[in-house]
Write a protein that holds these residues in place. Sequence first.
Motif, PDB file in Angstrom:
ATOM      1  N   ALA A 136     -73.549  41.162  -7.425  1.00  0.00           N
ATOM      2  CA  ALA A 136     -73.155  41.639  -8.755  1.00  0.00           C
ATOM      3  C   ALA A 136     -74.394  41.930  -9.593  1.00  0.00           C
ATOM      4  N   LEU A 137     -74.230  42.832 -10.559  1.00  0.00           N
ATOM      5  CA  LEU A 137     -75.333  43.240 -11.429  1.00  0.00           C
ATOM      6  C   LEU A 137     -75.023  42.861 -12.876  1.00  0.00           C
ATOM      7  N   VAL A 138     -75.964  42.153 -13.503  1.00  0.00           N
ATOM      8  CA  VAL A 138     -75.899  41.801 -14.922  1.00  0.00           C
ATOM      9  C   VAL A 138     -77.111  42.429 -15.591  1.00  0.00           C
ATOM     10  N   ARG A 139     -76.909  42.999 -16.785  1.00  0.00           N
ATOM     11  CA  ARG A 139     -78.033  43.672 -17.451  1.00  0.00           C
ATOM     12  C   ARG A 139     -78.133  43.262 -18.908  1.00  0.00           C
ATOM     13  N   SER A 140     -79.363  42.972 -19.347  1.00  0.00           N
ATOM     14  CA  SER A 140     -79.625  42.749 -20.771  1.00  0.00           C
ATOM     15  C   SER A 140     -79.822  44.089 -21.461  1.00  0.00           C
ATOM     16  N   VAL A 141     -79.149  44.284 -22.580  1.00  0.00           N
ATOM     17  CA  VAL A 141     -79.212  45.529 -23.344  1.00  0.00           C
ATOM     18  C   VAL A 141     -80.327  45.419 -24.375  1.00  0.00           C
ATOM     19  N   ILE A 176     -75.993  55.817 -14.117  1.00  0.00           N
ATOM     20  CA  ILE A 176     -75.698  55.426 -12.731  1.00  0.00           C
ATOM     21  C   ILE A 176     -75.692  53.910 -12.598  1.00  0.00           C
ATOM     22  N   LEU A 177     -76.707  53.277 -13.159  1.00  0.00           N
ATOM     23  CA  LEU A 177     -76.777  51.814 -13.075  1.00  0.00           C
ATOM     24  C   LEU A 177     -75.661  51.155 -13.871  1.00  0.00           C
ATOM     25  N   ASP A 178     -75.408  51.676 -15.083  1.00  0.00           N
ATOM     26  CA  ASP A 178     -74.438  51.026 -15.958  1.00  0.00           C
ATOM     27  C   ASP A 178     -73.032  51.036 -15.377  1.00  0.00           C
ATOM     28  N   ARG A 179     -72.714  52.044 -14.594  1.00  0.00           N
ATOM     29  CA  ARG A 179     -71.390  52.070 -13.967  1.00  0.00           C
ATOM     30  C   ARG A 179     -71.227  50.941 -12.963  1.00  0.00           C
ATOM     31  N   ALA A 180     -72.351  50.405 -12.487  1.00  0.00           N
ATOM     32  CA  ALA A 180     -72.298  49.317 -11.504  1.00  0.00           C
ATOM     33  C   ALA A 180     -72.456  47.939 -12.144  1.00  0.00           C
ATOM     34  N   VAL A 181     -72.720  47.884 -13.460  1.00  0.00           N
ATOM     35  CA  VAL A 181     -72.966  46.603 -14.122  1.00  0.00           C
ATOM     36  C   VAL A 181     -71.651  45.841 -14.318  1.00  0.00           C
ATOM     37  N   ALA A 182     -71.661  44.579 -13.910  1.00  0.00           N
ATOM     38  CA  ALA A 182     -70.473  43.737 -14.084  1.00  0.00           C
ATOM     39  C   ALA A 182     -70.432  43.107 -15.473  1.00  0.00           C
ATOM     40  N   SER A 183     -71.599  42.774 -16.034  1.00  0.00           N
ATOM     41  CA  SER A 183     -71.653  42.156 -17.361  1.00  0.00           C
ATOM     42  C   SER A 183     -72.920  42.594 -18.075  1.00  0.00           C
ATOM     43  N   PHE A 184     -72.764  42.965 -19.363  1.00  0.00           N
ATOM     44  CA  PHE A 184     -73.900  43.259 -20.218  1.00  0.00           C
ATOM     45  C   PHE A 184     -74.132  42.068 -21.148  1.00  0.00           C
TER      46      PHE A 184
END
Length: 346
Positions: free
Chosen positions: A107-112, A127-135
Amino acid sequence: MFSVPRLRNRKRPVSGADGAPPTVFVTSRPPRHRLDFVDQLVGDDSAGEAPTDVVREYGTNPARAHDVDVVHLTDITHAIGGGLTSEYERARRAKRLVTLLRRQGTALVRSVQPDERGRAPSRAEAILDRAVASFIALTPSTSATGHEAVVIAHSHLRARFLGFPREQAHAGRILITAHTTFGPAYEAVIKVFSATEPGDWTLRIAGEVPEPLAESFSRTLGDHADTMSLRDEALSDAASVEEIGRAEIVLVTAPESYEGQSLILWALSLDRPVLVEDSPATRSLADEVGQRWVRRYPAPLTAAKLEDALRGFRTDPPVGRPNLDAREPNEISAQYSAVFRATAGR
């Protein structure tokens, strides 16, 4: 074309609330002697009470994360490159990483980041954001980037600096400082201060001056040597504590950025008030920690607004200590862990 590394033939234990702790790859250097964003994730273990329900691995290249449950992108440039990387290459890297994570079941989590607010994402970011599970975002207004983000505030740093020599405040000293080098916004603050009638106030500038700003800083300081002073060097944590301790108030530009949030919490943790631009985020912070500790001015900063803010500080100074109860380091760490566990569980 691009290739995806072969998966190693190893089965991970089931992670989540009912299984083993999830393993999270954090795009950061490991915790070290110098304060960094990663300290928000690990908490304070000085009393052996930091959360232990997540296993963390560290590295700056998420494409090298294998056999982990979650990748946490603390900065999207770790995945796609910075401004000097072509948009074609950034998109290629984004596609490659998404493919790799999907094949691994990671899973991918990203800090905004706050500079994402109000602009359309690039192709690579989309492209990346469509794969992010949680921001995850530091402030509610930072999360207003089109993403539904979990807001996790910056922790306080009171325990971090126990044992550091504490300095007495120099009456009338305003401090501007930077963890690394000063940006253009600081040049504007110096010019504004040079146009004020400071009375008994002085401006202290502590941090490394980049070459493009060196001449401007030198010229302004030379014209106001009696009210301005400069410490031109990259500051260690001990030096930052020293400079903040000697200030009566700390002026922070870009208060919603990670560096801005960090500097605000450094100051408040050392019982020094801050002066920041008025915004929904800084109003909320003032309501939380105390209005006298978070002084605000309407943007843009002008000499008249600075003089008004300083008069208000003199007539109504802070008392006691700022209320940082909601920002206990281990509580903040636990909030990150909860996101990682929930994401891995999905």
